[in-house]
Design a protein around this motif. Structure first.
Motif, PDB file in Angstrom:
ATOM      1  N   ALA A 191      -5.437 -18.634 -93.785  1.00 55.84           N
ATOM      2  CA  ALA A 191      -6.327 -17.743 -93.558  1.00 55.84           C
ATOM      3  C   ALA A 191      -7.511 -18.331 -93.294  1.00 55.84           C
ATOM      4  O   ALA A 191      -8.522 -18.210 -92.077  1.00 55.84           O
ATOM      5  CB  ALA A 191      -6.436 -16.627 -94.244  1.00 55.84           C
ATOM      6  N   ARG A 192      -8.167 -19.150 -94.172  1.00 54.44           N
ATOM      7  CA  ARG A 192      -9.583 -20.187 -94.125  1.00 54.44           C
ATOM      8  C   ARG A 192      -9.488 -20.841 -92.730  1.00 54.44           C
ATOM      9  O   ARG A 192     -10.458 -20.956 -92.229  1.00 54.44           O
ATOM     10  CB  ARG A 192      -9.830 -20.603 -95.311  1.00 54.44           C
ATOM     11  CG  ARG A 192     -10.217 -19.647 -96.281  1.00 54.44           C
ATOM     12  CD  ARG A 192     -11.001 -20.384 -97.520  1.00 54.44           C
ATOM     13  NE  ARG A 192     -11.250 -19.470 -98.636  1.00 54.44           N
ATOM     14  CZ  ARG A 192     -12.288 -18.630 -98.455  1.00 54.44           C
ATOM     15  NH1 ARG A 192     -12.962 -18.645 -97.463  1.00 54.44           N
ATOM     16  NH2 ARG A 192     -12.531 -17.607 -99.315  1.00 54.44           N
ATOM     17  N   VAL A 193      -8.507 -21.564 -92.593  1.00 50.82           N
ATOM     18  CA  VAL A 193      -8.294 -22.657 -91.771  1.00 50.82           C
ATOM     19  C   VAL A 193      -8.315 -21.820 -90.272  1.00 50.82           C
ATOM     20  O   VAL A 193      -9.319 -22.332 -89.480  1.00 50.82           O
ATOM     21  CB  VAL A 193      -6.928 -23.394 -91.681  1.00 50.82           C
ATOM     22  CG1 VAL A 193      -6.916 -24.112 -90.569  1.00 50.82           C
ATOM     23  CG2 VAL A 193      -7.190 -24.401 -93.042  1.00 50.82           C
ATOM     24  N   LEU A 194      -7.839 -20.828 -90.138  1.00 50.92           N
ATOM     25  CA  LEU A 194      -7.799 -20.066 -88.714  1.00 50.92           C
ATOM     26  C   LEU A 194      -9.070 -19.244 -88.450  1.00 50.92           C
ATOM     27  O   LEU A 194      -9.242 -19.124 -87.419  1.00 50.92           O
ATOM     28  CB  LEU A 194      -6.452 -19.087 -88.817  1.00 50.92           C
ATOM     29  CG  LEU A 194      -5.432 -19.735 -88.789  1.00 50.92           C
ATOM     30  CD1 LEU A 194      -3.906 -18.718 -88.871  1.00 50.92           C
ATOM     31  CD2 LEU A 194      -4.991 -20.562 -87.460  1.00 50.92           C
ATOM     32  N   ALA A 195      -9.674 -19.035 -89.688  1.00 49.55           N
ATOM     33  CA  ALA A 195     -11.003 -18.267 -89.424  1.00 49.55           C
ATOM     34  C   ALA A 195     -12.476 -19.415 -89.285  1.00 49.55           C
ATOM     35  O   ALA A 195     -13.417 -18.665 -89.322  1.00 49.55           O
ATOM     36  CB  ALA A 195     -11.162 -17.276 -90.457  1.00 49.55           C
ATOM     37  N   GLU A 196     -12.134 -20.489 -89.638  1.00 44.95           N
ATOM     38  CA  GLU A 196     -13.024 -21.486 -89.647  1.00 44.95           C
ATOM     39  C   GLU A 196     -14.296 -21.322 -88.497  1.00 44.95           C
ATOM     40  O   GLU A 196     -15.349 -21.070 -88.725  1.00 44.95           O
ATOM     41  CB  GLU A 196     -12.810 -22.882 -89.959  1.00 44.95           C
ATOM     42  CG  GLU A 196     -13.740 -24.083 -89.954  1.00 44.95           C
ATOM     43  CD  GLU A 196     -14.623 -23.673 -91.402  1.00 44.95           C
ATOM     44  OE1 GLU A 196     -14.161 -23.104 -92.674  1.00 44.95           O
ATOM     45  OE2 GLU A 196     -15.635 -24.112 -91.167  1.00 44.95           O
ATOM     46  N   LEU A 201     -16.628 -10.958 -88.747  1.00 45.93           N
ATOM     47  CA  LEU A 201     -17.043 -12.060 -89.694  1.00 45.93           C
ATOM     48  C   LEU A 201     -16.138 -12.714 -90.359  1.00 45.93           C
ATOM     49  O   LEU A 201     -14.924 -12.150 -90.594  1.00 45.93           O
ATOM     50  CB  LEU A 201     -18.383 -11.782 -90.190  1.00 45.93           C
ATOM     51  CG  LEU A 201     -19.700 -11.315 -89.282  1.00 45.93           C
ATOM     52  CD1 LEU A 201     -20.606 -10.634 -90.070  1.00 45.93           C
ATOM     53  CD2 LEU A 201     -20.000 -12.585 -88.470  1.00 45.93           C
ATOM     54  N   PRO A 202     -16.232 -14.037 -90.730  1.00 49.41           N
ATOM     55  CA  PRO A 202     -15.204 -14.678 -91.298  1.00 49.41           C
ATOM     56  C   PRO A 202     -14.576 -14.299 -92.445  1.00 49.41           C
ATOM     57  O   PRO A 202     -13.627 -14.290 -92.393  1.00 49.41           O
ATOM     58  CB  PRO A 202     -16.040 -16.212 -91.720  1.00 49.41           C
ATOM     59  CG  PRO A 202     -17.184 -16.171 -90.971  1.00 49.41           C
ATOM     60  CD  PRO A 202     -17.422 -14.787 -90.281  1.00 49.41           C
ATOM     61  N   ASP A 203     -15.545 -13.714 -93.312  1.00 50.09           N
ATOM     62  CA  ASP A 203     -14.849 -13.084 -94.567  1.00 50.09           C
ATOM     63  C   ASP A 203     -13.896 -11.895 -94.532  1.00 50.09           C
ATOM     64  O   ASP A 203     -12.789 -11.887 -95.212  1.00 50.09           O
ATOM     65  CB  ASP A 203     -16.061 -12.812 -95.664  1.00 50.09           C
ATOM     66  CG  ASP A 203     -16.583 -13.755 -96.193  1.00 50.09           C
ATOM     67  OD1 ASP A 203     -16.096 -14.963 -95.913  1.00 50.09           O
ATOM     68  OD2 ASP A 203     -17.605 -13.370 -96.991  1.00 50.09           O
ATOM     69  N   THR A 204     -14.345 -11.081 -93.638  1.00 49.73           N
ATOM     70  CA  THR A 204     -13.587  -9.981 -92.982  1.00 49.73           C
ATOM     71  C   THR A 204     -12.244 -10.457 -92.260  1.00 49.73           C
ATOM     72  O   THR A 204     -10.942  -9.896 -92.443  1.00 49.73           O
ATOM     73  CB  THR A 204     -14.018  -9.159 -91.973  1.00 49.73           C
ATOM     74  OG1 THR A 204     -15.543  -8.962 -92.447  1.00 49.73           O
ATOM     75  CG2 THR A 204     -13.569  -7.600 -92.062  1.00 49.73           C
ATOM     76  N   LYS A 205     -12.351 -11.547 -91.514  1.00 47.36           N
ATOM     77  CA  LYS A 205     -11.166 -12.008 -90.769  1.00 47.36           C
ATOM     78  C   LYS A 205     -10.145 -12.577 -91.909  1.00 47.36           C
ATOM     79  O   LYS A 205      -8.901 -12.339 -91.827  1.00 47.36           O
ATOM     80  CB  LYS A 205     -11.523 -13.266 -89.968  1.00 47.36           C
ATOM     81  CG  LYS A 205     -11.197 -12.713 -88.443  1.00 47.36           C
ATOM     82  CD  LYS A 205     -11.443 -14.041 -87.889  1.00 47.36           C
ATOM     83  CE  LYS A 205     -11.875 -13.691 -86.376  1.00 47.36           C
ATOM     84  NZ  LYS A 205     -11.423 -12.878 -85.567  1.00 47.36           N
ATOM     85  N   ILE A 206     -10.632 -13.383 -92.795  1.00 45.55           N
ATOM     86  CA  ILE A 206      -9.686 -14.034 -93.649  1.00 45.55           C
ATOM     87  C   ILE A 206      -9.054 -12.878 -94.484  1.00 45.55           C
ATOM     88  O   ILE A 206      -7.951 -13.179 -94.819  1.00 45.55           O
ATOM     89  CB  ILE A 206     -10.676 -14.960 -94.817  1.00 45.55           C
ATOM     90  CG1 ILE A 206     -11.175 -16.157 -93.922  1.00 45.55           C
ATOM     91  CG2 ILE A 206      -9.881 -15.186 -96.036  1.00 45.55           C
ATOM     92  CD1 ILE A 206     -12.290 -17.105 -94.561  1.00 45.55           C
ATOM     93  N   ALA A 207      -9.910 -11.841 -95.060  1.00 45.82           N
ATOM     94  CA  ALA A 207      -9.082 -10.837 -95.781  1.00 45.82           C
ATOM     95  C   ALA A 207      -8.113 -10.027 -94.937  1.00 45.82           C
ATOM     96  O   ALA A 207      -6.980  -9.787 -95.641  1.00 45.82           O
ATOM     97  CB  ALA A 207     -10.109  -9.922 -96.265  1.00 45.82           C
TER      98      ALA A 207
END
Lengths: 100, 425
Positions: free
Chosen positions: B261-266, B242-248
């Motif tokens: 990280a946020r842009v790529l995980a959006e 999920l997005p939060d895990t991906k961003i981290a």
């Protein structure tokens, strides 16, 4: 437990039924009799009996999630008292605050 | 049901293994059969939470009270002549309802929460998130209370909000309206209100004349649903990252900035594209950080210009890392690589092939570059003497001349190095 006439009127209203005074009296007696019958359960000790939600002991009845053809629109709208733009027309159920 | 379970798990809910469905009885033209099948006492998921990033940069945890299944109702369109049109196409279609705890404090928070929910629904592949088509509907319940008190005031519910902006604006309007009503000594009526886009205000839609009496009882036609642990765990294991895990992970493992990280995980597809590219980066002689930069700075620009989503482009993750590899290996320089990428984007051709067929390979041959530098300096004696007198800016002129002679293919680092040596000799 016995019902009152007001209970019957409320139930009738929720079910959108219009009853005569004679009918109200009749249903008061019948519904009260049903409740009395159900009250017999209170005579039993049900301490360890889980609440029953269904009369048949089945669970997890599934079917494949497959789309199937719908009924033809003409058939669906056939009995509509009023229709417009392939939809049912009903009396407005809310005040929309005037036109846009 | 499996979709519902995915959502409940993604929202950190406790799962009720024993599910029963209930009939909610009421008369309203959106429901032709007089009751709605819903879940009442035992919803599928309870006591979940979702962390939401607010505009201020803070993260706020919003409690999820319940996630339950029910059926959708018909769509009512109200007309000016005192009638309504009913479209039953969606009546009876399974619907998932997510109810929060009263943790949201403003229209902006409501919007941030709803957008995060939508992002997760899209990640889970259970909903397109298109509010204008009504597949995702957000219905804020709003009440106010004096500062310092615990008891919530009477609430109103907003319906028919067809965008996140209207959700934020409608909620803000309703907070202001209720405040004004109370401050002028009035009382807030519990009711459903709609949003009038032209007047930019809410209006009363349905007043609840008496306390609702839905007379819920177990739906006799649907037997109970028992979800055993094995099934729940199987669905849990099938959830995507999920997005939060991906961003981290992007920040920790790849040293990306939080913004990148946020842009790529959006979006899930973008994140997966990046993940695929990263898995090949090492072999191609590049790094995740370079892949991220090339995607954000160059690939996304081309996608925006062409109005294409990542699943519709001709460039593959493998091709992009090959291209970056060519830059890292100094086969081509950065500017040439941008041209090659544009060509890859337009035609789907592999980068090595474009470099080869167009003769774009960088000149990294010392002797060749030295010869060109010597020629440039010999052709411009006046500039050379002015440079030697202290006009440092002319250095750029010499670099430009060398690049022109080589049609931009000279290795810039080598040009700089050899030029300095020649000028300072």
């Amino acid at each position: 437990m016995s019902l009152t006439l007001a209970d019957v009127e409320k139930i009738a209203n929720l079910a959108r039924l219009e009853l005569t005074e004679a009918e109200k009296k009749q249903y008061l007696e019948q519904l009260s009799a049903i409740l009395h019958y159900a009250e017999r359960l209170n005579e039993l000790d049900l301490t360890d009996i889980p609440p029953t939600s269904h009369a048949i002991a089945q669970q997890n009845i599934m079917r494949p999630d497959v789309a199937e053809p719908s009924l033809p629109m003409e058939d669906l709208l056939h009995n509509a008292p009023q229709q417009k733009e392939n939809q049912f027309v009903v009396q407005a159920v809310l005040d929309d605050g005037g036109s846009a | 049901m499996e979709y519902a379970l995915r959502v409940a798990l993604a929202l950190n809910c406790t799962i009720n293994h024993h599910n029963i469905f209930a009939r909610k009885n009421y008369f309203y033209p959106d429901l032709p059969k007089g009751y709605q099948i819903s879940q009442y006492e035992l919803p599928l998921g309870v006591n979940g939470w979702l962390d939401v990033e607010l505009e201020s940069g803070e993260t706020k945890r919003i409690g999820i009270r319940r996630v339950h299944m029910e059926e959708d109702t018909g769509k009512l369109t109200h007309q000016d002549d005192g009638t309504s049109l009913v479209d039953y196409n969606r009546a009876g279609v399974p619907l998932l309802e997510i109810v929060t705890e009263p943790d949201i404090r403003s229209g902006e928070e409501a919007r941030a929460y709803a957008m995060k929910v939508r992002q997760i629904l899209r990640y889970l592949g259970v909903n397109s998130g298109d509010m204008e088509k009504g597949v995702l509907r957000v219905e804020p319940n709003i009440s106010i209370r004096p500062v310092g008190t615990a008891k919530f005031g009477t609430r109103t519910e907003l319906k028919n909000l067809n965008s996140f902006r209207v959700l934020a604006d409608g909620t803000a309007f309703e907070i202001a309206r209720q405040t004004a009503v109370l401050q002028s000594g009035g009382t807030v009526i519990q009711e459903t209100r709609g949003w009038h886009e032209g007047r930019r205000e809410t209006f009363s839609q349905r007043t609840k004349e008496e306390a609702e009496d839905y007379r819920y009882f177990p739906e006799p036609d649907l037997p109970p649903l028992h979800l055993d642990d094995a099934f729940v765990e199987q669905v849990r294991a099938s959830l995507p990252e999920l997005p939060d895990t991906k961003i981290a992970r992007y920040m920790a493992e790849y040293e990306l900035s939080e913004y990148d990280a946020r842009v790529l995980a959006e979006e899930r597809l973008v994140g997966e594209w990046f993940d695929t590219a990263v898995s090949k980066a090492n072999a191609a002689g590049t790094t995740p950080k370079s892949v991220a930069n090339w995607m954000i700075n160059e690939l996304f620009r081309l996608m925006n210009e062409a109005k294409l989503n990542i699943d519709a482009i001709q460039v593959t993750p493998t091709a992009l890392v090959e291209l970056i590899g060519l830059v890292e290996k100094q086969t081509i320089n950065n500017n040439t690589a941008k041209e090659v990428l544009a060509e890859m984007f337009a035609t789907g051709t592999a980068p090595a092939q474009i470099v080869e067929s167009k003769g774009l390979a960088q000149i990294s041959d010392n002797t060749a570059i030295q010869a060109i530098i010597d020629q440039v300096l010999a052709d411009n004696p006046e500039q050379v003497s002015r440079y030697l007198e202290g006009q440092d800016k002319l250095r750029g002129f010499f670099v430009g001349q060398v690049m022109r002679q080589t049609k931009g293919k000279a290795n810039p680092a080598l040009v700089n190095q050899l030029l300095d040596a020649a000028l300072n000799a």
